[in-house]
Design a protein around this motif. Structure first.
Motif, PDB file in Angstrom:
ATOM      1  N   ARG A  98       0.777  -1.226   0.152  1.00 56.47           N
ATOM      2  CA  ARG A  98       0.053  -0.031  -0.074  1.00 56.47           C
ATOM      3  C   ARG A  98       0.882   1.153  -0.020  1.00 56.47           C
ATOM      4  N   LYS A  99       0.446   2.347  -0.724  1.00 56.45           N
ATOM      5  CA  LYS A  99       1.152   3.348  -0.361  1.00 56.45           C
ATOM      6  C   LYS A  99       1.270   4.054   1.121  1.00 56.45           C
ATOM      7  N   ILE A 100       2.344   4.685   1.238  1.00 56.62           N
ATOM      8  CA  ILE A 100       2.572   5.185   2.873  1.00 56.62           C
ATOM      9  C   ILE A 100       2.041   6.306   2.914  1.00 56.62           C
ATOM     10  N   TYR A 101       1.274   6.495   3.981  1.00 59.56           N
ATOM     11  CA  TYR A 101       0.514   7.604   4.178  1.00 59.56           C
ATOM     12  C   TYR A 101       0.937   8.017   5.565  1.00 59.56           C
ATOM     13  N   PHE A 102       1.454   9.574   5.456  1.00 58.81           N
ATOM     14  CA  PHE A 102       2.203  10.258   6.723  1.00 58.81           C
ATOM     15  C   PHE A 102       1.456  11.279   7.488  1.00 58.81           C
ATOM     16  N   SER A 103       0.202  11.334   7.151  1.00 59.45           N
ATOM     17  CA  SER A 103      -0.577  12.299   7.825  1.00 59.45           C
ATOM     18  C   SER A 103      -0.721  12.035   9.479  1.00 59.45           C
ATOM     19  N   HIS A 104      -0.393  10.836   9.797  1.00 58.55           N
ATOM     20  CA  HIS A 104      -0.871  10.330  11.328  1.00 58.55           C
ATOM     21  C   HIS A 104       0.653  10.016  11.759  1.00 58.55           C
ATOM     22  N   LEU A 105       1.829  10.631  11.312  1.00 60.74           N
ATOM     23  CA  LEU A 105       2.945  10.449  11.933  1.00 60.74           C
ATOM     24  C   LEU A 105       2.908  11.039  13.258  1.00 60.74           C
ATOM     25  N   ARG A 106       3.634  10.399  14.249  1.00 66.47           N
ATOM     26  CA  ARG A 106       3.960  10.981  15.671  1.00 66.47           C
ATOM     27  C   ARG A 106       5.340  11.076  16.029  1.00 66.47           C
ATOM     28  N   MET A 107       6.356  10.441  15.485  1.00 69.77           N
ATOM     29  CA  MET A 107       7.667  10.294  15.861  1.00 69.77           C
ATOM     30  C   MET A 107       8.713  10.459  14.527  1.00 69.77           C
ATOM     31  N   PHE A 108       9.394  11.255  14.437  1.00 71.53           N
ATOM     32  CA  PHE A 108      10.598  11.051  13.326  1.00 71.53           C
ATOM     33  C   PHE A 108      11.958  11.105  13.995  1.00 71.53           C
ATOM     34  N   LEU A 109      12.530   9.896  13.746  1.00 68.75           N
ATOM     35  CA  LEU A 109      14.103   9.815  14.286  1.00 68.75           C
ATOM     36  C   LEU A 109      14.953   9.949  13.450  1.00 68.75           C
TER      37      LEU A 109
ATOM     38  N   ALA B 187      19.283  19.697   7.151  1.00 69.92           N
ATOM     39  CA  ALA B 187      18.474  20.758   6.608  1.00 69.92           C
ATOM     40  C   ALA B 187      17.695  20.370   5.413  1.00 69.92           C
ATOM     41  N   LYS B 188      18.421  19.426   4.418  1.00 72.15           N
ATOM     42  CA  LYS B 188      17.951  19.255   3.148  1.00 72.15           C
ATOM     43  C   LYS B 188      16.764  18.333   3.241  1.00 72.15           C
ATOM     44  N   PHE B 189      16.670  17.301   4.015  1.00 76.91           N
ATOM     45  CA  PHE B 189      15.593  16.625   4.135  1.00 76.91           C
ATOM     46  C   PHE B 189      14.408  17.229   4.981  1.00 76.91           C
ATOM     47  N   LEU B 190      14.730  18.158   5.710  1.00 76.76           N
ATOM     48  CA  LEU B 190      13.551  18.802   6.494  1.00 76.76           C
ATOM     49  C   LEU B 190      12.661  19.634   5.476  1.00 76.76           C
ATOM     50  N   ASP B 191      13.408  20.175   4.505  1.00 77.17           N
ATOM     51  CA  ASP B 191      12.676  20.578   3.352  1.00 77.17           C
ATOM     52  C   ASP B 191      11.714  19.800   3.005  1.00 77.17           C
ATOM     53  N   PHE B 192      11.847  18.627   2.486  1.00 70.99           N
ATOM     54  CA  PHE B 192      10.802  17.841   2.105  1.00 70.99           C
ATOM     55  C   PHE B 192       9.681  17.748   3.130  1.00 70.99           C
ATOM     56  N   LEU B 193      10.245  17.440   4.403  1.00 68.98           N
ATOM     57  CA  LEU B 193       8.918  17.414   5.473  1.00 68.98           C
ATOM     58  C   LEU B 193       8.172  18.586   5.540  1.00 68.98           C
ATOM     59  N   MET B 194       8.696  19.442   5.503  1.00 68.95           N
ATOM     60  CA  MET B 194       7.953  20.970   5.384  1.00 68.95           C
ATOM     61  C   MET B 194       6.982  20.997   4.125  1.00 68.95           C
ATOM     62  N   ARG B 195       7.503  20.823   2.954  1.00 72.63           N
ATOM     63  CA  ARG B 195       6.770  20.897   1.619  1.00 72.63           C
ATOM     64  C   ARG B 195       5.767  19.982   1.237  1.00 72.63           C
ATOM     65  N   ASP B 196       5.996  18.616   1.772  1.00 68.87           N
ATOM     66  CA  ASP B 196       4.994  17.691   1.269  1.00 68.87           C
ATOM     67  C   ASP B 196       3.692  17.970   2.299  1.00 68.87           C
ATOM     68  N   HIS B 197       2.596  18.027   1.426  1.00 70.12           N
ATOM     69  CA  HIS B 197       1.156  18.339   2.106  1.00 70.12           C
ATOM     70  C   HIS B 197       0.766  17.256   2.946  1.00 70.12           C
ATOM     71  N   GLU B 198       1.306  15.917   2.960  1.00 66.24           N
ATOM     72  CA  GLU B 198       0.960  14.835   3.756  1.00 66.24           C
ATOM     73  C   GLU B 198       1.209  14.854   5.094  1.00 66.24           C
ATOM     74  N   PHE B 199       2.393  15.639   5.422  1.00 63.58           N
ATOM     75  CA  PHE B 199       3.382  15.732   6.622  1.00 63.58           C
ATOM     76  C   PHE B 199       2.770  16.840   7.515  1.00 63.58           C
ATOM     77  N   ARG B 200       2.114  16.740   8.590  1.00 65.61           N
ATOM     78  CA  ARG B 200       1.533  17.601   9.447  1.00 65.61           C
ATOM     79  C   ARG B 200       2.836  18.093  10.110  1.00 65.61           C
ATOM     80  N   THR B 201       2.955  19.172  10.744  1.00 68.85           N
ATOM     81  CA  THR B 201       3.976  19.580  11.641  1.00 68.85           C
ATOM     82  C   THR B 201       3.928  19.346  13.262  1.00 68.85           C
TER      83      THR B 201
END
Length: 409
Positions: free
Chosen positions: A100-111, A122-136
């Motif tokens: 199944r496609k990974i769905y990140f909107s319910h993410l609780r922890m990022f290691l 910094a570089k991969f944090l840009d992806f987390l901020m830019r992708d609409h599926e990742f809440r903050t």
């Protein structure tokens, strides 16, 4: 009569055309995704492997967490791992192993793996901020002595899903034990973007037997073979990990930043006895000053606490003098905690994790504009910091003097 009928038909026709046009503007459910088509990610981690990203995602197994089926032979969560030249590529490549496609909107922890943290985040944090599926609102931590992948493999007691254990444990630890700190994606980005403050994250390590911790037997015994424990704080210079604060130093950092909701410490009394005091709240005011041409920082900490335990004879808590002495001892202890962590960071790491530069920027913007480029190298290591702690004991518990005073010698 006939004209009125024709006019009515025209109105009906116009309304029909209007409604038909409006339906074109409705989005409907063209991009809907059914629950049985998604893999719900509750935790993720990233490691640096050579020049590539290794993304590990902990996904809930729905059938095992449902109340009627819980306790089966299958683990309540599974781990998918993929590599890529970018973290986005690794996330998409994960479909090669996940049904199944990974769905990140319910993410609780990022290691963030220690190797990744030292290379730069910094570089991969840009992806987390830019992708609409990742809440903050998920928490970020840095692994210590282990990869993010290995850490996410550990099975945990009480909370069947390890991500929930980490999320709840970090919240509880920050609330009742001051060395830990919750940091969300928004807060981390803010520290990276703002001038005069370097980021800091809570550390996470594996204790015990790692291999045994990856098996179901780890949660079937009263004493687990392996566990996950938050330990100290990770120091970053801009976006790269450069060192660690131990537990005592992390407590000093939390007092400097203020907002300690609960913690425990002791001061000596009598002959090898201790009085344990519970901090119930704290507030800190940090002020930047310029004396001559040199910057200085003044810290005023306001701390309140309660007497938690008394282990010595002859201590009369009814007397105001006794309370004053305990308050004075705690003021010196908290002050020493703050001074020791400042001295270590100034001498060893030379990066402003406390936000002292930000305080100077607020109070003397002209000075900051002239010297912000060499703040960490020139000014921060030699910065004079004056600390004043005001500690107040509010309660002594359900009894005043201890029954130890009445015990026979």
């Amino acid at each position: 009569m006939w004209k009125a009928s024709v006019l009515g038909m025209k109105r009906i026709g116009a309304l029909f055309v209007l409604f038909a046009f409006l339906t074109l503007l409705l989005s409907g459910c063209w991009n809907r995704r059914e629950l049985n088509e998604l893999a719900i990610a509750v935790a993720a981690g990233v490691d640096r492997v050579d020049d590539r990203y290794r993304l590990s995602v902990q996904v809930v197994v729905p059938g095992q967490v449902a109340s009627k089926k819980a306790g089966g032979s299958q683990a309540p969560a599974t781990l998918y791992t993929a590599e890529g030249d970018t973290i986005f590529e690794a996330a998409r490549r994960m479909t090669q192993v996940s049904p199944r496609k990974i769905y990140f909107s319910h993410l609780r922890m990022f290691l963030i793996g220690e190797s990744m943290a030292r290379a730069g985040i910094a570089k991969f944090l840009d992806f987390l901020m830019r992708d609409h599926e990742f809440r903050t609102d998920f928490y970020l931590v840095t692994t210590k002595g282990a990869t993010a992948e290995d850490t996410l493999k550990i099975m945990t007691p009480l909370e069947s899903i390890p991500a929930n254990k980490l999320f709840n444990s970090l919240q509880t630890s920050e609330r009742v034990w001051s060395p830990s700190l919750t940091v969300t994606l928004d807060e981390l980005i803010n520290d990276l973007s703002n001038e005069g403050k370097h980021p800091i994250l809570t550390g996470l390590e594996i204790t015990g037997n790692r291999e045994a911790g990856e098996t179901p037997e780890n949660v079937n015994a009263i004493k687990t073979d392996a566990n996950l424990r938050f330990v100290g704080l990770a120091i970053f210079k801009v976006d790269k990990l450069i060192g660690w604060l131990n537990e005592t130093e992390s407590r000093g950092y939390r007092y400097i930043k203020g907002g300690v909701k609960s913690s425990v410490a002791f001061v000596p009394c009598g002959d090898k006895g201790k009085v344990t005091l519970e901090t119930v709240r704290s507030h800190t005011k940090v002020t930047g000053k310029i004396l001559g041409s040199k910057p200085e920082i003044e810290i005023k900490a306001f701390v309140e606490g309660n007497v938690g335990a008394v282990e010595c004879r002859g201590l009369d808590l009814i007397q105001t003098k006794t309370i004053d002495e305990l308050e004075s001892k705690m003021e010196k202890k908290v002050e020493q905690l703050m001074k020791s962590v400042i001295a270590k960071v100034q001498e060893e790491y030379k990066v402003d994790i406390f936000g002292f530069g930000e305080a100077i920027r607020r109070s003397h913007p002209g000075f900051w504009r002239r010297h912000k480029e060499d703040w960490d190298d020139r000014f921060f290591p030699n910065l004079a910091v004056r600390i004043k702690v005001d500690y107040h004991i509010r309660r002594t518990g359900t009894l005043n003097n201890s029954f130890i005073n009445d015990m026979k010698e």
